[in-house]
Every structure is written in structure tokens, then in C-alpha cells.
Design a protein around this motif. Structure first.
Motif, PDB file in Angstrom:
ATOM      1  N   GLN A 174       0.839  -1.197   0.000  1.00 29.99           N
ATOM      2  CA  GLN A 174       0.000   0.000   0.000  1.00 29.99           C
ATOM      3  C   GLN A 174       0.877   1.251   0.000  1.00 29.99           C
ATOM      4  OE1 GLN A 174      -3.238   0.071  -0.395  1.00 29.99           O
ATOM      5  NE2 GLN A 174      -3.495  -2.162  -0.260  1.00 29.99           N
ATOM      6  N   PRO A 175       0.715   2.141  -0.970  1.00 32.79           N
ATOM      7  CA  PRO A 175       1.577   3.329  -1.029  1.00 32.79           C
ATOM      8  C   PRO A 175       1.175   4.418  -0.039  1.00 32.79           C
ATOM      9  CG  PRO A 175       0.030   3.337  -2.862  1.00 32.79           C
ATOM     10  CD  PRO A 175      -0.167   2.035  -2.147  1.00 32.79           C
ATOM     11  N   VAL A 176      -0.094   4.450   0.365  1.00 35.66           N
ATOM     12  CA  VAL A 176      -0.577   5.513   1.249  1.00 35.66           C
ATOM     13  C   VAL A 176      -0.990   4.955   2.608  1.00 35.66           C
ATOM     14  CG1 VAL A 176      -2.255   7.379   1.554  1.00 35.66           C
ATOM     15  CG2 VAL A 176      -1.357   6.866  -0.733  1.00 35.66           C
ATOM     16  N   CYS A 177      -1.928   4.037   2.608  1.00 37.83           N
ATOM     17  CA  CYS A 177      -2.462   3.479   3.863  1.00 37.83           C
ATOM     18  C   CYS A 177      -1.580   2.324   4.331  1.00 37.83           C
ATOM     19  CB  CYS A 177      -3.903   3.031   3.671  1.00 37.83           C
ATOM     20  SG  CYS A 177      -5.039   4.395   3.316  1.00 37.83           S
ATOM     21  N   THR A 178      -0.386   2.657   4.757  1.00 40.78           N
ATOM     22  CA  THR A 178       0.587   1.642   5.152  1.00 40.78           C
ATOM     23  C   THR A 178       0.170   0.900   6.418  1.00 40.78           C
ATOM     24  OG1 THR A 178       1.845   3.340   6.345  1.00 40.78           O
ATOM     25  CG2 THR A 178       2.488   2.884   4.071  1.00 40.78           C
ATOM     26  N   PHE A 179      -0.790   1.461   7.168  1.00 42.76           N
ATOM     27  CA  PHE A 179      -1.258   0.797   8.380  1.00 42.76           C
ATOM     28  C   PHE A 179      -1.910  -0.540   8.070  1.00 42.76           C
ATOM     29  CE2 PHE A 179      -4.751   3.654   7.081  1.00 42.76           C
ATOM     30  CZ  PHE A 179      -5.805   2.744   6.989  1.00 42.76           C
ATOM     31  N   LEU A 180      -2.300  -0.775   6.811  1.00 39.17           N
ATOM     32  CA  LEU A 180      -2.937  -2.031   6.450  1.00 39.17           C
ATOM     33  C   LEU A 180      -1.984  -3.219   6.521  1.00 39.17           C
ATOM     34  CD1 LEU A 180      -5.241  -0.928   3.492  1.00 39.17           C
ATOM     35  CD2 LEU A 180      -5.971  -1.883   5.691  1.00 39.17           C
ATOM     36  N   ALA A 181      -0.704  -2.971   6.694  1.00 42.74           N
ATOM     37  CA  ALA A 181       0.258  -4.065   6.854  1.00 42.74           C
ATOM     38  C   ALA A 181       0.300  -4.566   8.297  1.00 42.74           C
ATOM     39  CB  ALA A 181       1.650  -3.623   6.430  1.00 42.74           C
ATOM     40  N   LYS A 182      -0.337  -3.840   9.204  1.00 42.62           N
ATOM     41  CA  LYS A 182      -0.309  -4.197  10.619  1.00 42.62           C
ATOM     42  C   LYS A 182      -1.730  -4.407  11.111  1.00 42.62           C
ATOM     43  CE  LYS A 182       4.121  -3.636  10.655  1.00 42.62           C
ATOM     44  NZ  LYS A 182       5.027  -4.809  10.770  1.00 42.62           N
ATOM     45  N   GLY A 183      -1.887  -5.364  12.022  1.00 40.22           N
ATOM     46  CA  GLY A 183      -3.242  -5.705  12.437  1.00 40.22           C
ATOM     47  C   GLY A 183      -3.492  -5.584  13.918  1.00 40.22           C
ATOM     48  N   PRO A 184      -4.407  -4.696  14.325  1.00 39.85           N
ATOM     49  CA  PRO A 184      -4.862  -4.675  15.707  1.00 39.85           C
ATOM     50  C   PRO A 184      -5.807  -5.844  15.960  1.00 39.85           C
ATOM     51  CG  PRO A 184      -6.099  -3.087  14.421  1.00 39.85           C
ATOM     52  CD  PRO A 184      -5.072  -3.671  13.502  1.00 39.85           C
ATOM     53  N   PRO A 185      -6.274  -6.061  17.203  1.00 41.38           N
ATOM     54  CA  PRO A 185      -7.135  -7.212  17.497  1.00 41.38           C
ATOM     55  C   PRO A 185      -8.377  -7.327  16.616  1.00 41.38           C
ATOM     56  CG  PRO A 185      -6.321  -6.280  19.525  1.00 41.38           C
ATOM     57  CD  PRO A 185      -5.862  -5.358  18.431  1.00 41.38           C
ATOM     58  N   SER A 186      -8.985  -6.210  16.233  1.00 47.00           N
ATOM     59  CA  SER A 186     -10.190  -6.304  15.407  1.00 47.00           C
ATOM     60  C   SER A 186      -9.899  -6.959  14.071  1.00 47.00           C
ATOM     61  CB  SER A 186     -10.793  -4.909  15.181  1.00 47.00           C
ATOM     62  OG  SER A 186      -9.867  -4.050  14.535  1.00 47.00           O
ATOM     63  N   SER A 187      -8.686  -6.791  13.561  1.00 48.15           N
ATOM     64  CA  SER A 187      -8.338  -7.435  12.305  1.00 48.15           C
ATOM     65  C   SER A 187      -7.987  -8.901  12.520  1.00 48.15           C
ATOM     66  CB  SER A 187      -7.163  -6.711  11.632  1.00 48.15           C
ATOM     67  OG  SER A 187      -5.949  -6.969  12.302  1.00 48.15           O
ATOM     68  N   THR A 188      -7.577  -9.265  13.734  1.00 51.68           N
ATOM     69  CA  THR A 188      -7.253 -10.663  14.017  1.00 51.68           C
ATOM     70  C   THR A 188      -8.463 -11.556  13.786  1.00 51.68           C
ATOM     71  OG1 THR A 188      -5.592 -10.025  15.664  1.00 51.68           O
ATOM     72  CG2 THR A 188      -6.447 -12.273  15.788  1.00 51.68           C
ATOM     73  N   VAL A 189      -9.620 -11.119  14.233  1.00 47.63           N
ATOM     74  CA  VAL A 189     -10.849 -11.906  14.064  1.00 47.63           C
ATOM     75  C   VAL A 189     -11.142 -12.105  12.578  1.00 47.63           C
ATOM     76  CG1 VAL A 189     -13.337 -11.970  14.493  1.00 47.63           C
ATOM     77  CG2 VAL A 189     -11.785 -11.140  16.277  1.00 47.63           C
ATOM     78  N   THR A 190     -11.057 -11.030  11.807  1.00 53.53           N
ATOM     79  CA  THR A 190     -11.336 -11.126  10.376  1.00 53.53           C
ATOM     80  C   THR A 190     -10.291 -11.975   9.658  1.00 53.53           C
ATOM     81  OG1 THR A 190     -12.378  -8.944  10.409  1.00 53.53           O
ATOM     82  CG2 THR A 190     -11.719  -9.807   8.267  1.00 53.53           C
ATOM     83  N   GLN A 191      -9.013 -11.773   9.970  1.00 48.81           N
ATOM     84  CA  GLN A 191      -7.961 -12.496   9.275  1.00 48.81           C
ATOM     85  C   GLN A 191      -7.960 -13.983   9.616  1.00 48.81           C
ATOM     86  OE1 GLN A 191      -6.010 -10.941   6.835  1.00 48.81           O
ATOM     87  NE2 GLN A 191      -7.633  -9.468   7.255  1.00 48.81           N
ATOM     88  N   GLU A 192      -8.158 -14.331  10.875  1.00 50.08           N
ATOM     89  CA  GLU A 192      -8.206 -15.753  11.229  1.00 50.08           C
ATOM     90  C   GLU A 192      -9.450 -16.408  10.645  1.00 50.08           C
ATOM     91  OE1 GLU A 192      -5.799 -17.259  12.194  1.00 50.08           O
ATOM     92  OE2 GLU A 192      -4.552 -16.012  13.474  1.00 50.08           O
ATOM     93  N   GLY A 193     -10.557 -15.677  10.626  1.00 46.89           N
ATOM     94  CA  GLY A 193     -11.763 -16.218  10.006  1.00 46.89           C
ATOM     95  C   GLY A 193     -11.574 -16.451   8.523  1.00 46.89           C
TER      96      GLY A 193
END
Length: 425
Positions: free
Chosen positions: A239-258
Motif C-alpha cells: 500500500q503506497p498511502v495506507c501503510t497501516f494495512l500491513a499491521k493488524g490490531p485485534p479487530s483485524s485478528t478476528v477477520t484475518q483468522e476467520g
């Protein structure tokens, strides 16, 4: 980039930098001495873990300073982007989540640790929707199904004939074929410092040195760790702008593991023993929420013929960060909880004809609540579509057909079907 994009990028980079030293699993794990002492006493004494145990293992950062850092970033996001800016809302929520993560880690060994964990990852008693079964109900339901399968006696797992080195070599070969030009950046190697059989990082997959595998296990690792966890990390780093998408807080853990569990299912990489492992994690967490201590959860695994060593490892996943008599660390609910939520999201996207939103699940460490916003950010040029997609998501024809059937089947009464089919099944 224009000035607006540069501003978003700068704020995003501050979040990425600020979260860097926060390592949740490292902060909550129990050391090998706790394991050795527990097994030496034949599993009859609670592990010697209390508040003082964690105080003797300080965090790798100053908690007060780190919380203030995230609070300052959140304030600057509002100052520079405004209160209602879509990408600003995502970044502010991330800052709040990371502050909550820090509070949870500060509370290791206390009752607050488990309570904050439930706020971040959920509880087994949570319902998916009003009137629906809870995660605990789902765990019991799956256990009943799996018991019926086990009673057949003819669905045995293949022997685990691959050692860690052989699994590393096979998995590396498969990932090289999947990721092509990225193969030099994705490393698979052995590790002694992980609790699970495998774990994915930004550009690597670690395999536990003393674990054994069969080819079905390696296929599951390929789709779960490789096609989801590594792929979403690489797409986030792209991601060239929203670089935060490379890192995951807990809310993304649920989505990513699912998403990872869904990939196992649709790639025919899952199997009853794998599902039993996930179901047991949910049931064990529910037991701890209901007051069970470490010894009771340990016995829950022993009664299923797990070895004392494996029973300890499984039980310690439940109580890490807490105490052997405290509330559980609920991160392991993410697998089944996330699977149901992601499956429902994709099913609804097909029903409403919004297929373009489905691949965006892979554009980084995403969360379901951000998906509509991410669609807007793609249109604005702030987010780029994912470069690495599993075949099942790069061509949505088959997935869409499956979900169309699934949408219809959901309207049928399984109890009525069971009664009607009684004479033929």
C-alpha cells in the motif's frame, strides 16, 4: 502523491512505527520452566504463575509513554483530517485499540486482563446476532458432529511422517510457486520459540522444531499461513498511502483468522482433527469463563487422549497472560468467530451483487467493519487492490455459485429435512 495523500501516509507511518514494539503473544506467554515444573508434578499442581510472575517480565516499552504516543497520533489525525474523514476514522480506531492492548498487557496477572481481552476479542458467550447461537453453542454443536464422525472409526488421519525440516522444505516449495517473484522475501524456517505448530510473520512462516506433520497439514499451512496471513501482509506492505494495512490490531485478528479458516474449507485443506482443535479451543475458553481453573482445562484435554505435554500446551493457550485460576485470554475465539462472520459477509455480498468488495478482504490486515470504507478508499486512490489473491478469490465465479446455493439452503429447515429423510438415511 498530493498533499492529502502525503498527510495520510505520514499519519499512517506514525501508527506503524508506534505499534512496532508491541508483541502481545511474547508478553503473555509462559516460559519453559513453568512447563517443566508442571509436568514434573504430574499435572497435579497449578502452574506457578501470578501477578509477580509477569512483573518479573517487564514489557519491551514504557506503557505510559506508548499510550500517550497513540493518544497524540489520534489527536493529530483529527486535527489534520477532521472528525468524519473515512480513513481518519479507521486510524483513530486503531489508535484506541492499541491503547486498549497496552492496558491489557499492563493488567497481566489480574482480573482486568481477562475483561479487556473480552472487549478486544470477544467472549465465548457472545451471540453472533440477536437470537442466534453463541460461540459456546457452536463449539458444542461442532463437537457433537465430530463425535458422530469419530464413531465411524474409518476416517483416520494420515501418519505424521514429516519432521519439521521436511515440512519446511515442502512448504517453501509450494509458497515459491504461489508467490512467484516474491519468493525471495518469503522464508520458511524452524523455530523453538512458538507454542503453535506454525506461525506467520511479515515475510516468514515459522515451523515448530519438534512438531511432526503429514501432507494434509502442510496443505493447511499453505492456505492458512501462506495464502492468507503472508498474502495480506504483503498486500498491506504494497500500500503506497495506507501503510497501516500491513499491521493488524485485534479487530483485524478476528477477520484475518476467520478468512484463513474459510480458505482451509474452500480449498479442501481442513479435516475433522483440525476442526476438533479449533472447537476445543472455544470450549476450553468457555470453561475458563465459567470458572474452570487450569487443572480442569488440562483434564478436559487429557480426557480426549492428549498427552500431558500437549494438554499443558493447549491449556496454557487459554490462561496465558492471566493466572491459572483467572479469566481466559480469548484470542483463540478468533478462528471460529471470524469464520462465521466472514462467511456471512461474503454470502451477503453475493446476495446483494457486491462481488467487488470480496477481494478487498485481502488488501491488508482488514476488518469487516471497514470494508465499505475501503471500497471508497480504493475509488479515491488511497488504497490499491490486492496483488496477491488465492485462486478462489481471484476468480469469483465458483465462489459466487456456491454462495448462491448456500443462500437458498439457509432457508430450509434442517430439522424438517432430518425427519423427512429418516427412511432413506
Amino acid at each position: 502523491m498530493d498533499d492529502y495523500q502525503l498527510t495520510v501516509r505520514a499519519l499512517s507511518e506514525r501508527i506503524v512505527e508506534a505499534q512496532n514494539p508491541i508483541r502481545v503473544l511474547d508478553a503473555v506467554k509462559w516460559d519453559d520452566q513453568v512447563r517443566a515444573d508442571f509436568l514434573k508434578h504430574k499435572g497435579r499442581q497449578l502452574p506457578a504463575v501470578d501477578r509477580a510472575y509477569y512483573e518479573g517480565r517487564p514489557l519491551a516499552f514504557d506503557a505510559g509513554e506508548k499510550k500517550l504516543e497513540f493518544q497524540n497520533i489520534e489527536r493529530d489525525i483529527t486535527r489534520q483530517l477532521g472528525q468524519f474523514n473515512p480513513v481518519g476514522q479507521i486510524m483513530r480506531r486503531m489508535c484506541r485499540e492499541y491503547r486498549m492492548v497496552i492496558r491489557m498487557l499492563e493488567a497481566r496477572g489480574t482480573a482486568d486482563f481477562g475483561l479487556i481481552s473480552q472487549d478486544l476479542y470477544g467472549a465465548a458467550s457472545d451471540a453472533f446476532h440477536a437470537g442466534d447461537p453463541t460461540l459456546a453453542d457452536l463449539g458444542l454443536m461442532f463437537s457433537d458432529y465430530l463425535n458422530n464422525i469419530d464413531s465411524r472409526g474409518d476416517l483416520k488421519d494420515e501418519p505424521k511422517t514429516l519432521n519439521a525440516k521436511q515440512a519446511v522444505d515442502l512448504l517453501q516449495h509450494r509458497l515459491n510457486k504461489v508467490f512467484g517473484e516474491a519468493e525471495e522475501t518469503i522464508r520458511v524456517f524452524e523455530s523453538d520459540g512458538i507454542l503453535a505448530d506454525a506461525a506467520a510473520g511479515a515475510d516468514y512462516i515459522k515451523i515448530r522444531s519438534d512438531a511432526t506433520f503429514n501432507e494434509r497439514d502442510v496443505k493447511a499451512l499453505e492456505v492458512h499461513e501462506g495464502l492468507v496471513h503472508v498474502a495480506t501482509t504483503l498486500n498491506g506492505l504494497n500500500q503506497p498511502v495506507c501503510t497501516f494495512l500491513a499491521k493488524g490490531p485485534p479487530s483485524s485478528t478476528v477477520t484475518q483468522e476467520g478468512l484463513a479458516i474459510l480458505m482451509e474449507v474452500i480449498a479442501f485443506a481442513s479435516y475433522p482433527t483440525r476442526l476438533r482443535k479449533l472447537t476445543n479451543r472455544t470450549r476450553a475458553i468457555h470453561m475458563a469463563e465459567e470458572g474452570a481453573d487450569f487443572l480442569q482445562v488440562f483434564e478436559f484435554y487429557r480426557e480426549q487422549d492428549f498427552t500431558p505435554e500437549d494438554s499443558y500446551s493447549n491449556a496454557s493457550r487459554v490462561f496465558r497472560g492471566s493466572t491459572p485460576t483467572g479469566l481466559p485470554f480469548t484470542k483463540d475465539l478468533s478462528y471460529l468467530k471470524g469464520f462465521i462472520m466472514v462467511y456471512n459477509y461474503i454470502q451477503l455480498a453475493v446476495r446483494k451483487g457486491k462481488l467487488e468488495q470480496i477481494p478487498l478482504l485481502f488488501c491488508g490486515k482488514t476488518t469487516l467493519e471497514d470494508m465499505r470504507t475501503l471500497r471508497r478508499l480504493v475509488d479515491e486512490g488511497l488504497v490499491v487492490v490486492p496483488k496477491y489473491l488465492p485462486p478462489q478469490f481471484s476468480d469469483l465465479n465458483s465462489l459466487s455459485a456456491w454462495m448462491c446455493f448456500s443462500n437458498f439452503l439457509n432457508h430450509l429447515s434442517l430439522d424438517r429435512i432430518e425427519a423427512d429423510y429418516a427412511n432413506i438415511l
